[in-house]
Scaffold this motif. Structure first.
Motif, PDB file in Angstrom:
ATOM      1  N   ASP A 341     -15.725  28.124  44.383  1.00  0.00           N
ATOM      2  CA  ASP A 341     -16.299  28.696  45.710  1.00  0.00           C
ATOM      3  C   ASP A 341     -16.319  27.799  46.712  1.00  0.00           C
ATOM      4  O   ASP A 341     -16.435  26.175  46.802  1.00  0.00           O
ATOM      5  N   GLY A 342     -15.784  28.064  48.127  1.00  0.00           N
ATOM      6  CA  GLY A 342     -15.990  26.912  49.183  1.00  0.00           C
ATOM      7  C   GLY A 342     -16.211  26.126  49.785  1.00  0.00           C
ATOM      8  O   GLY A 342     -16.113  24.787  49.892  1.00  0.00           O
ATOM      9  N   ARG A 343     -17.875  26.248  49.469  1.00  0.00           N
ATOM     10  CA  ARG A 343     -18.925  25.342  50.262  1.00  0.00           C
ATOM     11  C   ARG A 343     -18.662  24.370  49.277  1.00  0.00           C
ATOM     12  O   ARG A 343     -18.844  22.628  49.205  1.00  0.00           O
ATOM     13  N   ALA A 344     -18.625  24.797  47.999  1.00  0.00           N
ATOM     14  CA  ALA A 344     -18.796  23.349  46.310  1.00  0.00           C
ATOM     15  C   ALA A 344     -17.638  22.847  46.863  1.00  0.00           C
ATOM     16  O   ALA A 344     -17.352  21.169  46.732  1.00  0.00           O
ATOM     17  N   GLN A 367     -25.042  35.683  49.085  1.00  0.00           N
ATOM     18  CA  GLN A 367     -24.378  34.447  49.235  1.00  0.00           C
ATOM     19  C   GLN A 367     -23.116  34.653  50.050  1.00  0.00           C
ATOM     20  O   GLN A 367     -22.830  33.141  50.301  1.00  0.00           O
ATOM     21  N   VAL A 368     -22.632  35.185  51.122  1.00  0.00           N
ATOM     22  CA  VAL A 368     -22.165  34.883  52.322  1.00  0.00           C
ATOM     23  C   VAL A 368     -22.972  34.252  53.545  1.00  0.00           C
ATOM     24  O   VAL A 368     -22.280  33.243  53.538  1.00  0.00           O
ATOM     25  N   ASN A 369     -24.553  34.669  53.364  1.00  0.00           N
ATOM     26  CA  ASN A 369     -25.107  33.454  54.410  1.00  0.00           C
ATOM     27  C   ASN A 369     -25.343  31.876  53.723  1.00  0.00           C
ATOM     28  O   ASN A 369     -25.572  31.589  55.449  1.00  0.00           O
ATOM     29  N   ARG A 370     -24.609  31.369  53.068  1.00  0.00           N
ATOM     30  CA  ARG A 370     -24.369  30.395  52.947  1.00  0.00           C
ATOM     31  C   ARG A 370     -23.516  29.505  53.877  1.00  0.00           C
ATOM     32  O   ARG A 370     -23.560  28.303  53.377  1.00  0.00           O
ATOM     33  N   ALA A 550     -32.200  31.545  44.987  1.00  0.00           N
ATOM     34  CA  ALA A 550     -31.676  30.148  44.958  1.00  0.00           C
ATOM     35  C   ALA A 550     -30.231  29.894  44.555  1.00  0.00           C
ATOM     36  O   ALA A 550     -29.557  29.937  45.140  1.00  0.00           O
ATOM     37  N   PHE A 551     -29.716  30.561  43.994  1.00  0.00           N
ATOM     38  CA  PHE A 551     -28.616  30.413  42.876  1.00  0.00           C
ATOM     39  C   PHE A 551     -27.507  31.600  44.575  1.00  0.00           C
ATOM     40  O   PHE A 551     -26.491  30.497  44.167  1.00  0.00           O
ATOM     41  N   GLN A 552     -27.648  31.859  44.814  1.00  0.00           N
ATOM     42  CA  GLN A 552     -27.214  33.051  45.598  1.00  0.00           C
ATOM     43  C   GLN A 552     -27.096  31.750  46.415  1.00  0.00           C
ATOM     44  O   GLN A 552     -25.662  31.594  47.403  1.00  0.00           O
ATOM     45  N   ILE A 553     -27.933  31.471  47.160  1.00  0.00           N
ATOM     46  CA  ILE A 553     -28.363  30.223  48.309  1.00  0.00           C
ATOM     47  C   ILE A 553     -27.394  29.129  47.585  1.00  0.00           C
ATOM     48  O   ILE A 553     -26.235  28.859  48.830  1.00  0.00           O
ATOM     49  N   PHE A 554     -27.659  28.446  46.664  1.00  0.00           N
ATOM     50  CA  PHE A 554     -26.661  26.762  46.692  1.00  0.00           C
ATOM     51  C   PHE A 554     -25.691  27.335  46.030  1.00  0.00           C
ATOM     52  O   PHE A 554     -24.648  26.380  45.231  1.00  0.00           O
ATOM     53  N   TYR A 555     -25.315  28.330  44.943  1.00  0.00           N
ATOM     54  CA  TYR A 555     -24.107  28.639  43.704  1.00  0.00           C
ATOM     55  C   TYR A 555     -23.341  29.882  44.836  1.00  0.00           C
ATOM     56  O   TYR A 555     -21.976  29.358  44.602  1.00  0.00           O
ATOM     57  N   GLY A 556     -23.909  30.391  44.993  1.00  0.00           N
ATOM     58  CA  GLY A 556     -22.786  31.346  45.495  1.00  0.00           C
ATOM     59  C   GLY A 556     -22.606  32.701  44.016  1.00  0.00           C
ATOM     60  O   GLY A 556     -21.008  33.606  44.863  1.00  0.00           O
ATOM     61  N   TYR A 557     -22.781  33.067  42.687  1.00  0.00           N
ATOM     62  CA  TYR A 557     -22.267  33.747  42.702  1.00  0.00           C
ATOM     63  C   TYR A 557     -23.273  34.631  41.472  1.00  0.00           C
ATOM     64  O   TYR A 557     -23.411  34.350  40.401  1.00  0.00           O
ATOM     65  N   ASP A 614     -29.595  21.932  47.900  1.00  0.00           N
ATOM     66  CA  ASP A 614     -28.502  22.023  47.375  1.00  0.00           C
ATOM     67  C   ASP A 614     -28.337  21.332  46.322  1.00  0.00           C
ATOM     68  O   ASP A 614     -26.467  21.052  45.747  1.00  0.00           O
ATOM     69  N   HIS A 615     -28.255  20.107  46.533  1.00  0.00           N
ATOM     70  CA  HIS A 615     -27.719  19.518  44.771  1.00  0.00           C
ATOM     71  C   HIS A 615     -28.087  19.603  43.679  1.00  0.00           C
ATOM     72  O   HIS A 615     -28.157  18.358  43.266  1.00  0.00           O
ATOM     73  N   LEU A 616     -29.393  20.171  43.803  1.00  0.00           N
ATOM     74  CA  LEU A 616     -29.839  20.334  42.663  1.00  0.00           C
ATOM     75  C   LEU A 616     -29.132  21.062  41.029  1.00  0.00           C
ATOM     76  O   LEU A 616     -28.472  22.090  42.021  1.00  0.00           O
TER      77      LEU A 616
END
Length: 712
Positions: A341-344, A367-370, A550-557, A614-616
């Motif tokens: 994941d690009g953000r990760a 997923q993309v908004n993040r 929340a999974f979509q926002i913080f992890y994206g998949y 997003d650190h959770l």
């Protein structure tokens, strides 16, 4: 335990396995058909629960008055249920282009109607079978426990969720998963028929079982045909843990699609040139570039800049495999493919880049908004050199910038301007954002000429399309008062949601108002303990939707995690129901205590989101989901006991739980999350549970309110 009882309970377990696997595959199918839009998940679960609730009420109305419960009828219904599962998946795939123009965007109401029609037969029947199984058992044992059926169904649900999440999703295609998941249901039905002891009936079941198995097998045989495109041909297909990957070939052109969205083509020269040369023309000697997702021909353009390293981040390794296989990207010197994941990746990396280029679609999903939030831009800034540049794009416009789109661009502009001194929007078929701390140059062809780089499209069309006046006009339209976009308050999602309705000249207000009116009427016709189950169902599914988003926002998949999340929520219901059955004599006090526990858990979630964000770890959300469902499962047998436990109480309790769950999905996904964000969505669920606490804890006040409203 009698043999007939054991066989009937096996049908309940097998139906639970089948229903959860079918539900999860249905969600993935609709995500693939409707471009990964998470709101589709909410609409599926809403329709599934409403239809299941209707099926439960129908079972109560016609049994035993008009249709006596019997083992043989239960077996026939189970065969039909198994057959409907494969028909449902093929219908979802095959009827979309029949009802809608191929490749077109579909509005909210048509999407809602399409989901309702395609899943209605299966969902009505699965809702009917659960109480009908209890009526079959009570035909022999009149006081048979309704809680036992609830617990048995939970066992089947958990087994189905685990089977899908840890095995089927990795090993087989959707229709093969449907076949495997329904084998226990066919076997259990055959077993129950064999125990009736009537030879004629036993002989009749063989053709029914054979036809069902034949239909399930036919679904596998016709699966490749159901995925064939209306134009060109399917040359590659794969179900990855992140989505559906397909490659279509038409007149020598290869197009890569993920979840039905074309994301790569080997003939998209203009976009490739703009994506690369707009940002890199700003730099005198770029050496290190980070590319998050890509475009056909993009590597060829990167190679012209003589870069030392290109880190290409793509979440799904299946996509990069296909890109190289079909020549959609070129393996240039210095290219590092990173499947993460690009953000990760940025959060874990200490690399510094001269340019970071996002090649992502518009943020119409969480997923993309993040990748377009204040938190992400802050992360990007830390990984850019002092003269570095960030680039990303949004959909463009022809002559007139509509107000929803202006607000969307303004929100993005204000968000990224918080981190970069200079932000410039470049108009065109796509609007490119160029962001850096030193001045931005707009004469792209001149800059490329200085560097000796040839870009055919830009050289030939740039000056005709991007005049100084047009660039200035677009940038002057940005509204400085538009709020910023953030992870926990996704303004862009709210704007995209509103734009979705505006595009089709519709509004969700009528739909939500109508359902709200019906729900209020329903609430004032049910008992206090049923209202507790209604609010508990709303809390359970509202929390589930909250965790999914929340999974979509913080992890994206979410495409992969959806099965695991639903399984965790199901897993908590079983021990909760077992414990609640033991302590049901505690009555209202138990309901008050568990309501308080649910409010406390939601308060903990709010604090965790405020502090950790997003650190959770993902484990935190899964544990939270288990604890919520544990408390919710605890309440069902207690409320059922307070209601008397008869057939009427069972169906009314099941219905209250299902209708509440459906309401929780809509409130959370269509109102709380898009318009108020994660924190206030969680707070809204707390307010709902406080109402339940008041109703069950202060019966005199609730009776007064009921009489007052009904009199009004």
């Amino acid at each position: 335990m009698k043999k007939n009882e054991r066989a009937t309970l096996l049908i309940v377990i097998a139906a639970g396995i089948s229903s959860i696997v079918v539900q999860l595959i249905t969600i993935r199918e609709f995500l693939a058909q409707f471009h990964g839009n998470e709101f589709v998940i909410s609409l599926i679960l809403f329709n599934w629960l409403i239809l299941g609730g209707i099926g439960t009420l129908v079972a109560h109305l016609i049994t035993p008055r008009y249709w006596e419960a019997s083992s043989s009828r239960l077996c026939r219904l189970s065969f039909i249920l198994a057959a409907l599962s494969v028909i449902q998946i093929h219908s979802i795939r095959g009827l979309r282009d029949f009802f809608f123009i191929h490749g077109s965007s579909v509005g909210f109401y048509p999407t809602l109607a399409y989901i309702f029609l395609t899943i209605a037969p299966y969902c009505l029947l699965i809702g009917f079978i659960l109480p009908y199984s209890l009526f079959v058992l009570r035909a022999e044992t009149p006081d048979y426990s309704g809680t036992r059926i609830y617990i048995t169904d939970n066992i089947g649900d958990i087994t189905g969720g685990a089977l899908f999440s840890f095995a089927l999703v990795f090993l087989v295609t959707p229709l093969k998963a449907i076949f495997i998941a329904n084998l226990p249901l066919v076997a259990a039905s055959f077993l129950l028929f064999s125990l009736t002891g009537k030879q004629k009936k036993y002989l009749k079941v063989i053709p029914g079982a054979a036809i069902t198995l034949l239909l399930l097998a036919a679904g596998i045989f016709f699966e490749p045909f159901s995925l064939a495109p209306s134009e060109g041909k399917l040359v590659h297909y794969r179900e990855s843990r992140y989505g559906r990957i397909a490659v279509h070939q038409d007149n020598g052109q290869y197009t890569l699609l993920t979840d039905g969205v074309p994301v790569f083509s080997n003939q998209n020269q203009s976009i490739a040139e703009e994506t690369i040369h707009y940002p890199l023309a700003q730099l005198d000697n770029p050496q290190r570039v980070l590319l998050i997702s890509g475009e056909g021909g993009i590597m060829k353009e990167l190679k012209k800049h003589g870069l030392k390293t290109v880190d290409y981040v793509e979440l799904d390794p299946g996509i990069t495999d296909v890109q190289f296989k079909f020549g959609l990207i070129e393996n240039i010197e210095g290219l590092n493919v990173i499947n993460q994941d690009g953000r990760a990746f940025l959060a874990d990396s200490d690399k510094i880049y001269d340019a970071i280029i996002l090649n992502l679609p518009e943020p119409d999903t969480f997923q993309v908004n993040r990748f377009f939030t204040d938190q992400f831009f802050s992360l990007v800034k830390k990984h850019l050199a002092p003269d570095g540049v960030l680039s990303f794009s949004m959909e463009g416009y022809d002559n007139y910038l509509a107000e929803p789109q202006r607000q969307k661009l303004s929100s993005l502009y204000n968000t990224v301007k918080n981190h970069f001194k200079h932000v410039l929007l470049m108009p065109g078929l796509k609007i490119f954002f160029l962001c850096r701390d030193i001045s931005i140059k707009t004469d792209i062809p001149a800059r490329l000429a200085e560097k000796g780089i040839i870009a055919r499209y830009i050289r030939g069309y740039y000056y005709g399309n991007l005049t100084k006046e047009r660039i200035s006009d677009l940038n002057n339209l940005m509204d400085p008062n538009t709020p910023k976009n953030s992870d926990d308050s996704p303004l862009l999602m709210r704007l995209m949601f509103s734009q979705w309705f505006a595009k089709f000249s519709t509004s969700p207000v009528g739909f939500i108002s109508g359902l709200a009116g019906l729900t209020i009427i329903y609430l004032f016709r049910i008992k206090r303990e049923e209202f507790v189950l209604f609010s508990t169902g709303a809390m359970t599914m509202g929390s589930e939707i909250l965790i999914i988003f929340a999974f979509q926002i913080f992890y994206g998949y979410i495409y992969f995690q959806i099965g695991l999340i639903i399984t965790v929520f199901l897993a908590g219901l079983l021990p909760g129901a077992l414990l609640g059955d033991r302590l049901r004599e505690g009555g209202k006090q138990i309901l008050v205590l568990t309501d308080g526990l649910l409010i406390t858990l939601m308060g903990i979630l709010i604090l965790a989101l405020k502090i950790g964000g997003d650190h959770l770890p993902s484990f935190f959300f899964l544990v939270f989901g288990f604890m919520i469902s544990l408390a919710c499962g605890f309440q069902f047998p207690v409320a059922l006991h307070l209601g008397g436990g008869g057939n009427s109480a069972v169906t009314r309790s099941f219905s209250a739980d299902l209708i509440g769950a459906a309401s929780g999905i809509l409130i959370t996904s269509l109102i709380l999350l898009p318009y108020f964000g994660l924190i206030w969505a969680a707070a809204g669920l707390i307010f709902l549970k406080l109402a339940s606490l008041i109703v069950i804890g202060t019966p005199k006040l609730s009776n007064f309110l009921r009489r007052y409203v009904l009199r009004s």
